[in-house]
Design a protein around this motif. Sequence first.
Motif, PDB file in Angstrom:
ATOM      1  N   PHE A 193       0.848  -1.194   0.000  1.00 50.84           N
ATOM      2  CA  PHE A 193       0.000   0.000   0.000  1.00 50.84           C
ATOM      3  C   PHE A 193       0.879   1.238   0.000  1.00 50.84           C
ATOM      4  O   PHE A 193       1.544   1.553   0.983  1.00 50.84           O
ATOM      5  N   LEU A 194       0.896   1.937  -1.130  1.00 49.90           N
ATOM      6  CA  LEU A 194       1.665   3.171  -1.255  1.00 49.90           C
ATOM      7  C   LEU A 194       0.688   4.340  -1.213  1.00 49.90           C
ATOM      8  O   LEU A 194      -0.059   4.580  -2.172  1.00 49.90           O
ATOM      9  N   ARG A 247     -13.151  12.193   4.978  1.00 54.28           N
ATOM     10  CA  ARG A 247     -13.750  10.862   5.099  1.00 54.28           C
ATOM     11  C   ARG A 247     -12.933   9.941   6.008  1.00 54.28           C
ATOM     12  O   ARG A 247     -13.273   8.783   6.185  1.00 54.28           O
ATOM     13  N   ARG A 248     -11.819  10.482   6.557  1.00 58.15           N
ATOM     14  CA  ARG A 248     -10.896   9.670   7.371  1.00 58.15           C
ATOM     15  C   ARG A 248     -10.523   8.393   6.616  1.00 58.15           C
ATOM     16  O   ARG A 248     -10.839   7.281   7.008  1.00 58.15           O
ATOM     17  N   MET A 249      -9.774   8.618   5.540  1.00 59.79           N
ATOM     18  CA  MET A 249      -9.449   7.532   4.630  1.00 59.79           C
ATOM     19  C   MET A 249      -8.022   7.683   4.105  1.00 59.79           C
ATOM     20  O   MET A 249      -7.614   8.763   3.688  1.00 59.79           O
ATOM     21  N   LEU A 250      -7.254   6.578   4.152  1.00 59.75           N
ATOM     22  CA  LEU A 250      -5.985   6.497   3.436  1.00 59.75           C
ATOM     23  C   LEU A 250      -6.290   6.092   2.001  1.00 59.75           C
ATOM     24  O   LEU A 250      -7.038   5.133   1.777  1.00 59.75           O
ATOM     25  N   VAL A 251      -5.705   6.793   1.044  1.00 58.50           N
ATOM     26  CA  VAL A 251      -5.945   6.486  -0.371  1.00 58.50           C
ATOM     27  C   VAL A 251      -4.606   6.210  -1.039  1.00 58.50           C
ATOM     28  O   VAL A 251      -3.683   7.027  -0.969  1.00 58.50           O
ATOM     29  N   SER A 252      -4.489   5.073  -1.700  1.00 60.33           N
ATOM     30  CA  SER A 252      -3.230   4.668  -2.326  1.00 60.33           C
ATOM     31  C   SER A 252      -3.169   5.121  -3.778  1.00 60.33           C
ATOM     32  O   SER A 252      -4.172   5.568  -4.353  1.00 60.33           O
ATOM     33  N   TYR A 253      -1.989   4.998  -4.360  1.00 59.90           N
ATOM     34  CA  TYR A 253      -1.812   5.363  -5.764  1.00 59.90           C
ATOM     35  C   TYR A 253      -2.650   4.491  -6.688  1.00 59.90           C
ATOM     36  O   TYR A 253      -3.038   4.923  -7.781  1.00 59.90           O
TER      37      TYR A 253
END
Length: 420
Positions: free
Chosen positions: A222-223, A231-237
Motif C-alpha cells: 500500500f503506497l 472521510r478519514r481515509m488512506l488512499v493509495s496510488y
Amino acid sequence: MTKQLLVLGGGTAGTMIVNKLRRRLAPEQWAITVVDRDDRHTYQPGYLFLPFGTYRPSQVVRSRHRFLPDGVDLVLGEIHRVDPEERTVALTDGHRLHYDYLVIATGTSPRPDQTPGMLGEEWRRSIFDFYTLEGATALASALEGFDHGRLVVHVTDMPIKCPVAPLEFTFLADAWLRERGLRDRVELVYVTPLPGAFTKPIASQHLGSMLEERKIAVEPDFLVEHVDTARRMLVSYDEREVPFDLLVTVPLNMGAEFIARSGLGDELNYVPVDRHTFQSRAHDTIFAVGDANDIPTSKAGSVAHFSVEVFVDNFLQLVSGQPMTGSFDGHANCFVESGGGKGLLIDFNYDTEPLPGTYPLPVLGPMELLKETRANHLGKLAFRWLYWNVLLPGRPLPLPAHMSMVGKSRPADQTTTPAA
C-alpha cells in the motif's frame, strides 16, 4: 597547527563518536566541535512506550551537555549549508565553522508534510505519529479516550527509523486493548508498503504469523497517495482505500534539509557513502554516520553503535596517514516488543537475514532469536539504562561490531537470501 573535527548532530552516533575520539585524539592537536539545534537529547526507542504509559517523557529526555566530554565544544544553532570546497559550515545566524574533517550525524526525521492531507486539520486529532516526543505524548492522550472503532497503523514508505517499531506499536496496542477489555470493540489494521510484515523473508513470515494470531488485518503493498481527512481515509496510488477512526502513521522519513541545500544528498536527503567506511562518495573529508547516510541496512540505534565502532578505528588510521582497514558489514539487531511482557530479537547484516538461534552466545544466549520470550522484553527495557550509562558515554559494550553466525541456524526449507 590544531586540526578541527566538526560533528553535525549530537544524537546517538554523533555523541558516541566524540566520546570515543576525544579519548584517542591528542587535545593539543585536535579540536572537536558538535553542532545541534538544541540541548535536548532524547532516548528515541522510548517513544514507543510513551503512548501506553510505560515511560514518562521525563525518562527519555536529558541534556546533550551531560553526555559530551571535557574538551568538546557544543554549538547550538541551525545548520544552513555545508561548503565542501571551502570546508566550512554556515549556520542560519551567520556564523561559519571551519573543519578539516566533517562528520554528518544529523539522523532522519518524519515528514508528514510530504503526504498530501496528512499534516492538516486532523493532525494530532485523529492522525498521530509516535516518532517524535510531542507525537508520542499526544497519542497517549488520544488512546486514553479511544474505546471502539478502527485503529490503523500505517507506514508511508521505506526507509524508516527502526523499521520494526510500527509492528511493535501494533502488538503493544493489541495487548493494551486486551488488558482493558476493549479488543473486541476495536478493529486493528496494519498498512504497509511492503509485501509482508518485514523486509526479510524468514522474519516477515514469523512476524506475519504473529499478526494473524492476534487477528490483526494486514494491507500490504500500500503506497499512500493522500489522506482524505474529510472521510478519514488512506488512499493509495492504485486507488485502494483504508478507512480509519484513529490513524497512527509513520510519515515519510527524510534527512536534514541542509544536506539538500549543500548538494550532498540523494532524493531523501541521505548522504551517499561507501557502505563499509561511511566516507562520502563525493568528498573524502566528509563522513556520514548513523541514520544520515544511505547504507542499505536498518536506520536503528544498533547500526549507529556498530558502525561507530568501525568508523572510529578507521578515522584514526586515516588521520595518521594509513589506509582505512575496517569494513562495516551492515550489522543490526533489534528487540521487537510483542506485548504481554514478551519480545523477540532479530540479528542480521547486509548478507544474512534474521535467523532463529541464540544471542550473543550459542546455546546459553541468554536472548533467543525470532522467538517471543520474557528475557527479550526485559532486555529491551534494560537497554535504556545501558544507553544512558554505557553506549552514549562511549564505554565498551561487549558485543561484536560484526555479525556472527555463531548460535544461528537456517530453517531447512529456506535457501540463502541476501539481506542487503
